[in-house]
Every structure is written in C-alpha cells, then in structure tokens.
Write an enzyme that holds these catalytic residues in place. Sequence first.
Site, PDB file in Angstrom:
ATOM      1  N   GLY A   1       0.824  -1.195   0.000  1.00 21.81           N
ATOM      2  CA  GLY A   1       0.000   0.000   0.000  1.00 21.81           C
ATOM      3  C   GLY A   1       0.856   1.242   0.000  1.00 21.81           C
ATOM      4  O   GLY A   1       1.972   1.240  -0.488  1.00 21.81           O
ATOM      5  N   SER A   2       0.325   2.324   0.542  1.00 22.91           N
ATOM      6  CA  SER A   2       1.049   3.588   0.533  1.00 22.91           C
ATOM      7  C   SER A   2       0.320   4.609   1.379  1.00 22.91           C
ATOM      8  O   SER A   2      -0.858   4.453   1.698  1.00 22.91           O
ATOM      9  CB  SER A   2       1.164   4.141  -0.898  1.00 22.91           C
ATOM     10  OG  SER A   2       1.641   3.188  -1.803  1.00 22.91           O
ATOM     11  N   ASN A   3       1.032   5.674   1.708  1.00 19.46           N
ATOM     12  CA  ASN A   3       0.420   6.888   2.228  1.00 19.46           C
ATOM     13  C   ASN A   3       0.790   8.033   1.294  1.00 19.46           C
ATOM     14  O   ASN A   3       1.875   8.045   0.712  1.00 19.46           O
ATOM     15  CB  ASN A   3       0.954   7.262   3.615  1.00 19.46           C
ATOM     16  CG  ASN A   3       0.975   6.109   4.591  1.00 19.46           C
ATOM     17  OD1 ASN A   3      -0.003   5.375   4.710  1.00 19.46           O
ATOM     18  ND2 ASN A   3       2.094   5.945   5.286  1.00 19.46           N
TER      19      ASN A   3
ATOM     20  N   ASN B   1      -4.833   4.090   1.445  1.00 20.10           N
ATOM     21  CA  ASN B   1      -5.388   2.859   0.894  1.00 20.10           C
ATOM     22  C   ASN B   1      -6.837   2.593   1.265  1.00 20.10           C
ATOM     23  O   ASN B   1      -7.373   1.543   0.916  1.00 20.10           O
ATOM     24  CB  ASN B   1      -4.524   1.635   1.244  1.00 20.10           C
ATOM     25  CG  ASN B   1      -3.064   1.857   0.949  1.00 20.10           C
ATOM     26  OD1 ASN B   1      -2.223   1.761   1.832  1.00 20.10           O
ATOM     27  ND2 ASN B   1      -2.743   2.204  -0.280  1.00 20.10           N
TER      28      ASN B   1
ATOM     29  N   ARG C   1      -3.761   3.747   9.606  1.00 22.43           N
ATOM     30  CA  ARG C   1      -2.893   4.730   8.954  1.00 22.43           C
ATOM     31  C   ARG C   1      -3.692   5.916   8.439  1.00 22.43           C
ATOM     32  O   ARG C   1      -3.225   7.056   8.472  1.00 22.43           O
ATOM     33  CB  ARG C   1      -2.116   4.066   7.806  1.00 22.43           C
ATOM     34  CG  ARG C   1      -1.013   3.150   8.284  1.00 22.43           C
ATOM     35  CD  ARG C   1      -0.210   2.579   7.125  1.00 22.43           C
ATOM     36  NE  ARG C   1      -0.989   1.658   6.297  1.00 22.43           N
ATOM     37  CZ  ARG C   1      -1.359   1.881   5.043  1.00 22.43           C
ATOM     38  NH1 ARG C   1      -1.032   3.009   4.437  1.00 22.43           N
ATOM     39  NH2 ARG C   1      -2.044   0.970   4.380  1.00 22.43           N
TER      40      ARG C   1
END
Length: 810
Positions: free
Chosen positions: A238-240, A510, A539
């Site tokens: 995933g990612s931020n 995400n 997150r």
Amino acid sequence: MTIPFKNSHAPRLLVLAGAVALAMTAGCNNEDKKDDPKKPNDPAMKYQAEISRTSFGVPHIKANDEGSLAYGVATAYAQDNVCLMADEFTTVSGERSKYFGPNATRQTSDLPNVQTDFFYRIINDADAVKAAWEAHSAPMKAMIEGYVAGYNDYLDKTGMNNLPAACKNGAWVHKITETDMVKLLRRYAVEASSGQFIPAIVGATPPGQNPLVPAVPPKAGMHPMDPDYWAAMRERTGSNAVALGRDATDNGQGMLLGTPHFPWRGALRFYQLHLTIPGKLDAMGAALGGMPMINIGFNQNLAWSHTVNNSAHFTVHAMPLDPSDPTKYLFDGQAQSMERKTISIDVKGSDGVVRPLARTFYSSRFGPMVVIPGQLDWTGGMAYAINDANLGNNRMLEQWYGMGSARSLDEFKASIDRTVGLPWVNTLAVDKEGSALFMDVTVVPNVSAAKQSACVPAPFKPLAARGLFVLSGATSACAPASDVNAPQPGIFAGTSLPRLTRGDYVQNSNDSAWLSNPRAPVTGFPDIVSVDNVEQFGRTRIGITQLEKRLAGTDGLAGRRMTVAQLQGLALSNRVYYADQIMDDVLALCRADKDSQAADSANACARLNQWDRTVNLDSNTGYLYFTGLWERIMHVPGVWAVPFNPADPVNTPRGLNIDNAAIANTVRQALASSAQDVARLGVSPDSRWGDVQVSTRGTRQIPIHGGKGSDGVYNAMGTVAGTDGKLEVIYGTSYIQTVSFDKNGPQVQAMLSYSQSTDPASPHYADQTERFSKKEWITQPYTEAQIKADPAFSTTTVSRKAVATPNGKP
C-alpha cells in the site's frame, strides 16, 4: 523491431497518438526550451542518450526523442539491476521451470514456478500480446523499442562473463524483444487482479479432471475470496500520500508527501531517475523496474504520488452450465462452448533434463476459469470465470508520460481522465500555485449500484460489501457496461470517477475515496469504485488526526501551517496508532491482574508499561508484545469499548471493552501468547527495536525503524523471521519524497529506503538504506546547475548506430 503486427484499430489509435503527441508537446520545464545544442545528436545514431550520475547513483537521462530516452533508461537500470531485470523477464515469459525447476519458488513469491509459468503463458499468449502491442501509440512503441535496444546493448557490451555474481553466465539471461516488454507491462497491470488468483486460474479444471496442482482449501485471510484478503493486500503493498494546498503550507504553495509501501525485493522495487526530452519532458522521481517513465515524482510545475486504491479491478462471473457438458455454459439462454487451449511449458527435471509439460485450460467470454475449493467450485452445474479489466489496459506508459509532461494541474487531471491508464493506484498531486488534488481514477469494471443489486447472487452479497464482486454470468445484462467516453469497453469513464480538489489538504492511506478530506466527504459512487461509511485503516486515521491537529494548532507546535520538516516528521514519527487506542486499557488490565498473573503475561505487561508506543530505533521491544497482542484481538467481535460510528469515523472505534469478562479473558490469553512468541524469537530483554528489525547488506545488518501497517504505523514495514532472531524487512516504505515549491521551482528531499542497486558489489547497494535508517533526507538535484554542482557528478553518452537498409537509408 521484432513484432511485425498490423494495426487493426487504426482509427482509435490515431486518436490516441494525437492525444499523446499533444500531451508531449505540452509539458516543458526549466532551462530547456529547445534542443540543447551541447547535447550529442549525431544523425548517424539510431539511439543516443546522455546519462549523468549524481550522489547515490541517481541517473539523469537526457535525449532528443522517446526511443533514445528509453535506451538510456534501460542502460542505466541494467548497470544497477541487470540480474533483477533478467529474472523478471524469465518470469513473465513463463520460463522459470525450464531453468530453476517446477517446484522452486522465487524470493518474492511462495508460488511454485510451474504455477507462475502457466499463468503468464495464459495471460501472455501470442494473440493477447499482439493486440497489446498494436494498442500502443507510435511514441510509446518507440519507447519500448528503445528500451529493448538499450538492454540488449548492455548485455552485448558487458558480456555474460562480466555480469554480477547473481546472474553471471546464467543460461536464463538473454536478449529481449518488444514482446518481452509487453509481457512485463501486462504483468504490472494485473498485479492487483489476476495476479492474485494465480493458483485459482492454473488449478481450474472441469469436474473429474486432475488439476495441475491438487486443490486445497484456502487458509483464512490468505485467499482472494476471504473478505479480509484485499484489505490485507493493501496493507502489505500500500502507501500513504498527503497533498497540502495553499491554506495548509507555510509559504502558501503546494507541498506533497509520498510514502509508497512496496516490496524491497523483485521488480516492484522502485528506481530513482530523472528523464528529460528538451521541450517535452523534464520529470524526476522513481519508477518500477522496466518502466521507461516516471511513476511517482515531480516536474517544474507539479508533484504527485500514488497509493494502492480501494476499487475492484476485476469481477468474477458465476456461469450456469449445460447439464450435458461442464465445458459449456448457458448465456442468454444459449449453450456456449468454453474456449480450450493447450499450453506447454519447459520443465527441468531432477535429472537436469528439460522436458515439455502440457496442460489444457478453459476460458469463457468473461475470461479464464477459476477454482477455489469450497468457495468457487467447478461442479456439474456451475463454474466461475474472472474478468480482469486491466488485461485490456495498454495505456500505462501513455498515462505516466502525460502526467509527467503536464504543465499545470488541469492538464495533469485531463490526462488521467482521458487516458484512464492507471491500473490500481489513486493519485494525489499538488501544483506550485497551491492546489491539492485527489483522483481515484483507475481501470474499474463498469458495475453500477443498480447492476450490483440485480446481478450479485444472494450468497455473494456479503463479499460485495467487502470489495469482491461475483456477478451472474448467465445474462448479458449482468456483464460490465460500456461507456462511449471510456477508452476501453466495460470500464468506467475517467470523468465519472472520484476526485477532490482542495486548498487545505487531501490524503489517502489505501482506504476508499470517502474521507480523502473529512471536511468534504466524497460519496455517492458504486461500491466497486468507492465505499462510504466503513471503518478506516489506522494509517488513515493517524494521518488525518495529525493533519487536523497541525491545522488547528493543537499539536504542541507553533502556528497552524505545515513546514517541510513537520511533514517529514508526520511520515517518520513511527507512532503506533492502535497502541494509543488500546494501551491504557491493556495496562489497566495488567494492574488489575498483577497479583495473579502467570510469568508470560507479567513479562508482557512489564515491557508494555515501559514502551513509548513508537517503533523508533531506540524504542524498547514492547512493540513485539503489542503487535502479537493486537494481531490476536483486532478482529474479535465486541472488542471495542466504543464501536465504529460513521458519524465520527476518524475517532472510532477506540478503547478495549475490558469490562466484558469474555473480552478481558481474550486479551489476557493474547498477552500470554504474544510473550511466548517473543521468547521463541530469542530477543534479549535489553534490546532496542533497532536491534531487532534490520535490513541485511552483506555482513552489515542495518537497523530499520517502522512497524506493521495493520498496527496503524504510518511508516509501514513488513518482515520475515531471520535465522538469527532478527526480523528482516522485505517490504514497506520505499521511495519516500517531500516536494515543496518556491520561486526557484521544486524543492525536493527524498530517500530510496533500499538503495538503487541490487548488486552487492555496487557502491549504491546500501548507501541510501543507511541514510533512511538515520532519517537523513537527501536533497535532490534537479536543474542543470544543481546536477553539475553535485559532488559525485559524472556524465557519459550511450548510443547505437542506425542500421543502413538496402537503399542506403537508416
């Protein structure tokens, strides 16, 4: 050129080529308004590129045309990662069993080679690859051809005997063709769809026939049909990203944070580079292996990042069968035969002899058949097929070219809406004027809310609520719809998908588009695109919480706007969000049980009481006890004291329901089990987190901060157990960048957590990993003056001569 295909879609491709040409002439940059007269441009050369290197091995590649630019990219990438790239070309060609045996697995996968070989032969058959090649516009074909030439010339000039140890004289290392590049692009396109169904596709056989691999029931949480599988995948890969607008930054211009969480091994590793075609393109950032284009980065006018999105990119279709033949399905009242295709791969036996292995696979109008025992069984009455929308997405290169060359945020947005070439990632972007943009525009099957309601059979409706869509395959009315404004049949048009532009901020970690900014919820889209009113990842919640406190001035820092340093602090503060939500209650339970605790629980309570609730290098190992506890209780029904409330999605759920005796007992048992896990790991009581979580580089074990994304750690890391009691990082924060703008243009600091090269002999095998460990951000040289002033600056020209034809013309 090695694919002599005729273009059967000329009218549509002329439109696409025109759109790309318009995008490429649109984007310009800093000093380079014309071709640089100092840059070599010998007409006798087919390809010619200038590669300048700066600190940490970052290549700045300049050329006068698309083919030459890609030639330079391939050369630079092969210099740093040729073995990795050769391995990936072996994979997408379905040749791993030939060289490594059928049962071996890759470093980046637990699937045996025989499964991946057949899968890639299925999706990359000759007809599919031919159609994909034809769908590319002329400039993108030139890039593919240039990359092939650059890679092959590197192998020729270097020699197989001089390659790095990992692939020196490897029989599996060979020159590539345009076909191989198309196969690689298709592999990236299906990463979040068919690529997650490999065993289900390869194991799909009619009733009574033996599958390639014996079918076994899937483990909970480990298979695409499990409701929590896709959430877990987004946590893993995933990612931020945070995009701050003029109302949120200290100088009133745009500011961006991108922290993708991607594998530290394999082709999904990012690679830093800077690409310039004077007058057309001047973009810098990072790209996946084999991509001759910037995937995440910036140019003179704007910056962007991506996060793995929440949309579904495939549908599964339940097809009633002809009672007389399980390979015929009923569609609109008519029996239709499945297509059957025999595919052969080469397999190296235990005796070293390579022999062919052939299997027959079946597909329907929707796509290949799938079988998941106990969930999607191929019986005498029903079978299932997967419709992967991204198998029709041949626009990825065109998409990132248009984004990288955009002169404004409006052009950037228009490119995404027009092309719809992003396969499975949201986009967050800012421009120098201070606008912040979120777009959830990707390749998504066109399934409206009404179609979902009418076409999802009752047994599968709960899965649809979790992002997995099984539709009736009996009628054309339940096939994904087509939109004349979409670039391919069966998907949503770009303009119909979520987006939000703000002057304060947008963010994503995400989750769906819903809470990109909680002050302006994005609602009203079909579930297959974006789901509203659902519990958010930790997150997401910690990101929004920190942003809102900063803008309200309640985070203990001066002012109400964000500086670059504060944004970097948000990225790497290493707070464990769920610890803040439950640890007070856990410690209260520890105190209440103090006189009756077993040794395991007492030890866990003591370490947790001393823990600072972060995963910084100097934190104690209380996190190990916490993560084991949280993993065991996070999905227990009734665990929360304050359940999720859609009216307060950032602050709920929270608190442990320890007043409930059953929940309290579950927590006690989880504490004891977690303590036993830590004991088995063999961690010293005096250890710090940096002693435990590491990245091994030769004989050096570099300490790595961060923790699990599922624990609500913004700096998400995933590990496997090492042989020495350590936890070895295998995925997580990868290319991390902050971009701000001032009167001098983009000001960029970034780190590539695992460094540029996979070759242990390279000076750039661990240099950025050391910097990441210390949280020492690296200023990126972008302008010509900055590049030439870099202390490690060097430059060279790479080229290939044009080949004369019989009439003497190149």
